[in-house]
Every structure is written in C-alpha cells, then in structure tokens.
Design an enzyme around this catalytic site. Structure first.
Site, PDB file in Angstrom:
ATOM      1  N   ARG A  15       0.824  -1.198   0.000  1.00  0.00           N
ATOM      2  CA  ARG A  15       0.000   0.000   0.000  1.00  0.00           C
ATOM      3  C   ARG A  15       0.867   1.261   0.000  1.00  0.00           C
ATOM      4  O   ARG A  15       2.068   1.215   0.271  1.00  0.00           O
ATOM      5  CB  ARG A  15      -0.916   0.008   1.233  1.00  0.00           C
ATOM      6  CG  ARG A  15      -2.025  -1.008   1.195  1.00  0.00           C
ATOM      7  CD  ARG A  15      -2.764  -1.105   2.525  1.00  0.00           C
ATOM      8  NE  ARG A  15      -1.951  -1.747   3.560  1.00  0.00           N
ATOM      9  CZ  ARG A  15      -2.370  -1.987   4.799  1.00  0.00           C
ATOM     10  NH1 ARG A  15      -3.587  -1.617   5.160  1.00  0.00           N
ATOM     11  NH2 ARG A  15      -1.571  -2.580   5.672  1.00  0.00           N
ATOM     12  N   LYS A  75       1.853   1.860   7.572  1.00  0.00           N
ATOM     13  CA  LYS A  75       2.228   1.024   8.721  1.00  0.00           C
ATOM     14  C   LYS A  75       3.226   1.752   9.617  1.00  0.00           C
ATOM     15  O   LYS A  75       3.867   2.721   9.227  1.00  0.00           O
ATOM     16  CB  LYS A  75       2.824  -0.298   8.243  1.00  0.00           C
ATOM     17  CG  LYS A  75       1.823  -1.191   7.516  1.00  0.00           C
ATOM     18  CD  LYS A  75       0.611  -1.544   8.370  1.00  0.00           C
ATOM     19  CE  LYS A  75       0.948  -2.466   9.515  1.00  0.00           C
ATOM     20  NZ  LYS A  75      -0.254  -2.818  10.320  1.00  0.00           N
ATOM     21  N   TYR A  94      -0.882   3.997  11.002  1.00  0.00           N
ATOM     22  CA  TYR A  94      -1.249   2.970  11.982  1.00  0.00           C
ATOM     23  C   TYR A  94      -0.035   2.704  12.871  1.00  0.00           C
ATOM     24  O   TYR A  94       1.087   2.557  12.366  1.00  0.00           O
ATOM     25  CB  TYR A  94      -1.634   1.653  11.295  1.00  0.00           C
ATOM     26  CG  TYR A  94      -2.964   1.676  10.585  1.00  0.00           C
ATOM     27  CD1 TYR A  94      -4.157   1.846  11.285  1.00  0.00           C
ATOM     28  CD2 TYR A  94      -3.042   1.499   9.204  1.00  0.00           C
ATOM     29  CE1 TYR A  94      -5.380   1.855  10.640  1.00  0.00           C
ATOM     30  CE2 TYR A  94      -4.268   1.504   8.546  1.00  0.00           C
ATOM     31  CZ  TYR A  94      -5.429   1.683   9.257  1.00  0.00           C
ATOM     32  OH  TYR A  94      -6.638   1.692   8.615  1.00  0.00           O
ATOM     33  N   HIS A  96      -0.540   0.790  16.419  1.00  0.00           N
ATOM     34  CA  HIS A  96      -0.804  -0.405  17.232  1.00  0.00           C
ATOM     35  C   HIS A  96       0.243  -0.542  18.352  1.00  0.00           C
ATOM     36  O   HIS A  96       0.854  -1.588  18.544  1.00  0.00           O
ATOM     37  CB  HIS A  96      -0.821  -1.667  16.359  1.00  0.00           C
ATOM     38  CG  HIS A  96      -1.880  -1.636  15.289  1.00  0.00           C
ATOM     39  ND1 HIS A  96      -3.226  -1.684  15.581  1.00  0.00           N
ATOM     40  CD2 HIS A  96      -1.788  -1.544  13.941  1.00  0.00           C
ATOM     41  CE1 HIS A  96      -3.922  -1.636  14.447  1.00  0.00           C
ATOM     42  NE2 HIS A  96      -3.085  -1.545  13.445  1.00  0.00           N
ATOM     43  N   GLU A 118      -5.741   4.171  14.085  1.00  0.00           N
ATOM     44  CA  GLU A 118      -6.653   3.202  14.697  1.00  0.00           C
ATOM     45  C   GLU A 118      -7.327   3.701  15.968  1.00  0.00           C
ATOM     46  O   GLU A 118      -8.283   3.070  16.443  1.00  0.00           O
ATOM     47  CB  GLU A 118      -5.928   1.879  14.989  1.00  0.00           C
ATOM     48  CG  GLU A 118      -4.922   1.913  16.130  1.00  0.00           C
ATOM     49  CD  GLU A 118      -3.536   2.365  15.714  1.00  0.00           C
ATOM     50  OE1 GLU A 118      -2.611   2.234  16.538  1.00  0.00           O
ATOM     51  OE2 GLU A 118      -3.365   2.848  14.557  1.00  0.00           O
ATOM     52  N   ILE A 178     -16.719  -5.006  13.036  1.00  0.00           N
ATOM     53  CA  ILE A 178     -16.552  -4.816  11.591  1.00  0.00           C
ATOM     54  C   ILE A 178     -15.855  -6.017  10.962  1.00  0.00           C
ATOM     55  O   ILE A 178     -16.293  -6.543   9.932  1.00  0.00           O
ATOM     56  CB  ILE A 178     -15.751  -3.536  11.299  1.00  0.00           C
ATOM     57  CG1 ILE A 178     -16.444  -2.303  11.900  1.00  0.00           C
ATOM     58  CG2 ILE A 178     -15.563  -3.358   9.791  1.00  0.00           C
ATOM     59  CD1 ILE A 178     -17.800  -2.015  11.323  1.00  0.00           C
ATOM     60  N   LEU A 240     -11.658  -6.680  19.121  1.00  0.00           N
ATOM     61  CA  LEU A 240     -11.007  -5.371  19.142  1.00  0.00           C
ATOM     62  C   LEU A 240     -11.371  -4.623  20.408  1.00  0.00           C
ATOM     63  O   LEU A 240     -12.549  -4.503  20.760  1.00  0.00           O
ATOM     64  CB  LEU A 240     -11.444  -4.536  17.927  1.00  0.00           C
ATOM     65  CG  LEU A 240     -10.994  -3.065  17.944  1.00  0.00           C
ATOM     66  CD1 LEU A 240      -9.489  -2.967  17.742  1.00  0.00           C
ATOM     67  CD2 LEU A 240     -11.736  -2.247  16.907  1.00  0.00           C
ATOM     68  N   VAL A 267      -7.086 -12.099  13.123  1.00  0.00           N
ATOM     69  CA  VAL A 267      -6.982 -10.752  12.571  1.00  0.00           C
ATOM     70  C   VAL A 267      -6.526  -9.762  13.648  1.00  0.00           C
ATOM     71  O   VAL A 267      -5.984  -8.705  13.343  1.00  0.00           O
ATOM     72  CB  VAL A 267      -8.324 -10.316  11.945  1.00  0.00           C
ATOM     73  CG1 VAL A 267      -8.225  -8.936  11.316  1.00  0.00           C
ATOM     74  CG2 VAL A 267      -8.773 -11.333  10.894  1.00  0.00           C
ATOM     75  N   ASP A 270      -2.245  -7.861  15.129  1.00  0.00           N
ATOM     76  CA  ASP A 270      -1.488  -6.610  15.219  1.00  0.00           C
ATOM     77  C   ASP A 270      -1.735  -5.877  16.532  1.00  0.00           C
ATOM     78  O   ASP A 270      -1.032  -4.916  16.849  1.00  0.00           O
ATOM     79  CB  ASP A 270      -1.741  -5.696  14.022  1.00  0.00           C
ATOM     80  CG  ASP A 270      -3.205  -5.406  13.772  1.00  0.00           C
ATOM     81  OD1 ASP A 270      -4.028  -5.737  14.643  1.00  0.00           O
ATOM     82  OD2 ASP A 270      -3.530  -4.848  12.715  1.00  0.00           O
TER      83      ASP A 270
END
Length: 375
Positions: A15, A75, A94, A96, A118, A178, A240, A267, A270
């Site tokens: 990306r 990232k 992001y 995390h 996030e 989501i 999450l 998922v 991270d």
C-alpha cells in the site's frame, strides 16, 4: 506544510499512504507533497502520476524524511526508519503501540508527535480510519482460511461450501464487530455454517436480524467457546478493544479441543492477538503449526490487495490529513476531539492511556499537553 510520503518498507506491504487525487487536493491548497520514488508501485501508481498532480518526487526515503514536517504512512515505522524521525516531526499512520513496546520507547526518545489512525474516534463511537481496513481484513480472513484449509497448505482438506451429500465447513468467529461481520458475510455467501460469538447481546440481536440463515449467533463465554472450538474447521479472531491489547480468549490448552489441522486466522494479531499461540507472520511465510493447528498471523493482511485497500484507506484518511496540514497538528487537535483521541505519543510523553497502562509508563492527558503548548 511539507508533507512526506515515503515508500512502505514493512515486509510484503504494497500500500501507499496517499494517492494522486490526494496530492492534487493538498497542493491546490498550498501544501508541498514529497513522494519517494517508487512509493506507489505496489498499488500500480507511477511517479509520473504523482508528479502530474503536483508532487515533488525525491529519490530516497532519507530525502523525504529530512524535509517533511508531517510524514503520512500506512504502517508503523520499522527499525531502519527510526533514525529518520526528528523531534517535533508529526507521524500519521497505523501504530498499534499496545503490541509494540520497543517502538513506543523509540517514539518517546525521538520526541515526535504520533497520531494513530486506529484510535481516532468520532462522537458516535466509530473508528473511521480503522473501519475500511477491518472490512478488507474480515473479508480476506475467509479467503485466506479457505486457502490454508487445503491439504497441500497444511490444512484439513476441507471445502468451505461442501458439496451435495457432504456438509459445509464450520466457521467460528470471535467478535461481531466490523471484522467479524465482514468475515461472516463472505463465509455465508460461500455456503459455510457460521457462528459469531460476542458479549454484546444487542449486537448479536442486530446480526441475527441482518445475516442469512446459515449464520448463527452465540453469547461469548468460556463454556460456549469450548463447545464451538470442538466444531470449528476455521476460527477467525476478530476481537477489538480500541488501542489496547486484544484479550486472550483461546489459550494453548484449548487447542487440544480443535480438530487436527483446523485453521486459525487471528486478525487481532497486530494488537497482540486473541489466541495465545499466535505470533506475527508475513505474506511470504504466513502460517505455522502449533499442536497440529494451522496458525495464520499476518499483521498487514490488506497489504496484499493494495489495489483495493490503498484507495479504501486514503478515502478516509485524507479529510483528517487536510485538517492537520491546514491547521497544524496542535490546532487541529484542539479543535477536533476525534483527532485528539488519535494522539498516542507526543513530545516524549505517552498520551494514550491504554498504551501507558500496558507498559507501566506515565500518562499525559492530551488536553493538558495541548493547553501547555498554547500558553
């Protein structure tokens, strides 16, 4: 403001943080956009496309980082990028951090301001910059799970849909947000039997109303989870807690309840993962086995489909990036509570409470920090 767009260097990340349309918007309002040569290649965007809409193309990451006041990425910074971060520089990406203690300490030492996609949260509770990537990751979770259930890929050799005379696979999804909702949509469309576990009964009622008849809801507790682990061919971790480490719901002992060569796609990896035995993997080496269970722990799942996910991400980041560029980060955060909630680290202080609590670090209220800089 001078905005820098470096090429992403995390392994298997394709990306890019800004598309040419975003460059056009920013340059037309007087900002300078620096793009590292080749930054858009993974998404199929050439340097010429950026340059045509006003970007300045620089040959190296060092050149971009050295001039930019605001760095926009996809990232979190990786080790080779740490020396490039300057005191007072703004990083918008992001992070995390609740799953990255070493990175947190580096950012504190570098004296930069870190605004995390996030944790930006609007008044209605939505996480607008996390949502599109959660949608992508949820849908990909079924795609990847189907692949690794194939016997040559170490799985059980199960077709998710089944065929006439042979039942479909059982898919268990931990979390009805989501990620979980999007995973359930795809799994249901394939024809699998899907069970979503969540602790929010109102959310379960909603999902029961909108999902097709092959999707079931179940209240999440230890008893129900153990029961569903015995049935699962594919387990999706979709839990999450905003900006905090994901709770561990499946410990190693519980793997013994699962069928041999069942697949786990976590998922939440991270943010540390909701399966005790999960660890970060890459698209190049996505899986490993623990106790005869296949584990998939890729931390940047949407990076594999950059042609979709880059555009989905930049659709939602650009309005916030414009505010930061137009007003400066301090004034933008003073005016926007949503953006303030994105501030994780600034001027050597942790400004996001879950990160401070996770690592036992002092916590500084963002409002107080911004008030100090205003006086």
């Amino acid at each position: 403001m001078i905005i820098g767009v470096p090429r992403e260097v995390k392994q298997d990340e394709y990306r890019v943080a800004l598309v040419p349309a975003g460059v056009e918007v920013l340059t037309k309002t007087g900002h300078t956009v620096l793009v590292e040569s080749g930054a858009g290649v993974g998404t199929g965007i050439s340097d010429a496309e950026y340059a045509e809409l006003g970007a300045e193309i620089l040959p190296t990451a060092d050149a971009v980082w050295a001039r930019a006041e605001l760095i926009v990425k996809v990232k979190e910074p990786v080790e080779e990028e740490y020396p490039r971060i300057r005191p007072g520089q703004v990083l918008f990406t992001y992070f995390h951090l609740a799953a990255g203690e070493a990175l947190t300490h580096v950012l504190l030492e570098r004296g930069c301001a870190c605004i995390a996609y996030e944790t930006i949260q609007e008044a209605d509770g939505t996480l607008p910059l996390l949502t599109p990537m959660s949608e992508v990751a949820g849908r990909m979770a079924i795609q990847e799970g189907a692949k690794y259930l194939e016997r040559p890929q170490e799985g059980r050799g199960i077709l998710l849909s089944g065929v006439p005379g042979v039942p479909p696979a059982n898919i268990v999804i931990l979390g009805g947000g989501i990620v979980g909702t999007n995973a359930a949509k795809i799994a249901a469309g394939i024809g699998a039997l899907v069970t979503i576990l969540d602790v929010n009964v109102d959310r379960l009622r909603y999902l029961d109303d909108v999902m097709p008849q092959n999707v079931f809801t179940l209240y999440s507790n230890a008893f129900n989870l153990r029961k569903m682990l015995r049935e699962a061919d594919l387990l999706i971790g979709a839990v999450l807690i905003r900006g905090a480490r994901a709770p561990v719901l499946v410990n190693r002992e519980m793997l013994s309840l699962m069928k041999p060569r069942a697949v786990i796609v976590d998922v939440a990896v991270d943010q540390g993962g909701c399966v005790e035995t999960i660890r970060p993997t890459t698209h190049s080496k996505p899986i490993y086995l623990v106790d005869d269970i296949v584990h998939y722990g890729v931390t940047n799942m949407p990076g594999a489909v950059a042609g979709t996910s880059t555009y989905a991400l930049t659709n939602v980041t650009l309005p916030y990036l414009r505010r930061l560029a137009n007003l400066g980060w301090r004034e933008a955060l003073r005016r926007s509570e949503a953006l303030r909630k994105g501030l994780n680290v600034a001027e050597g202080k942790v400004t996001f409470q879950p990160v401070a609590e996770e690592f036992g670090l002092p916590y500084a209220e963002p409002e107080n920090l911004l008030l100090e800089t205003a006086t």
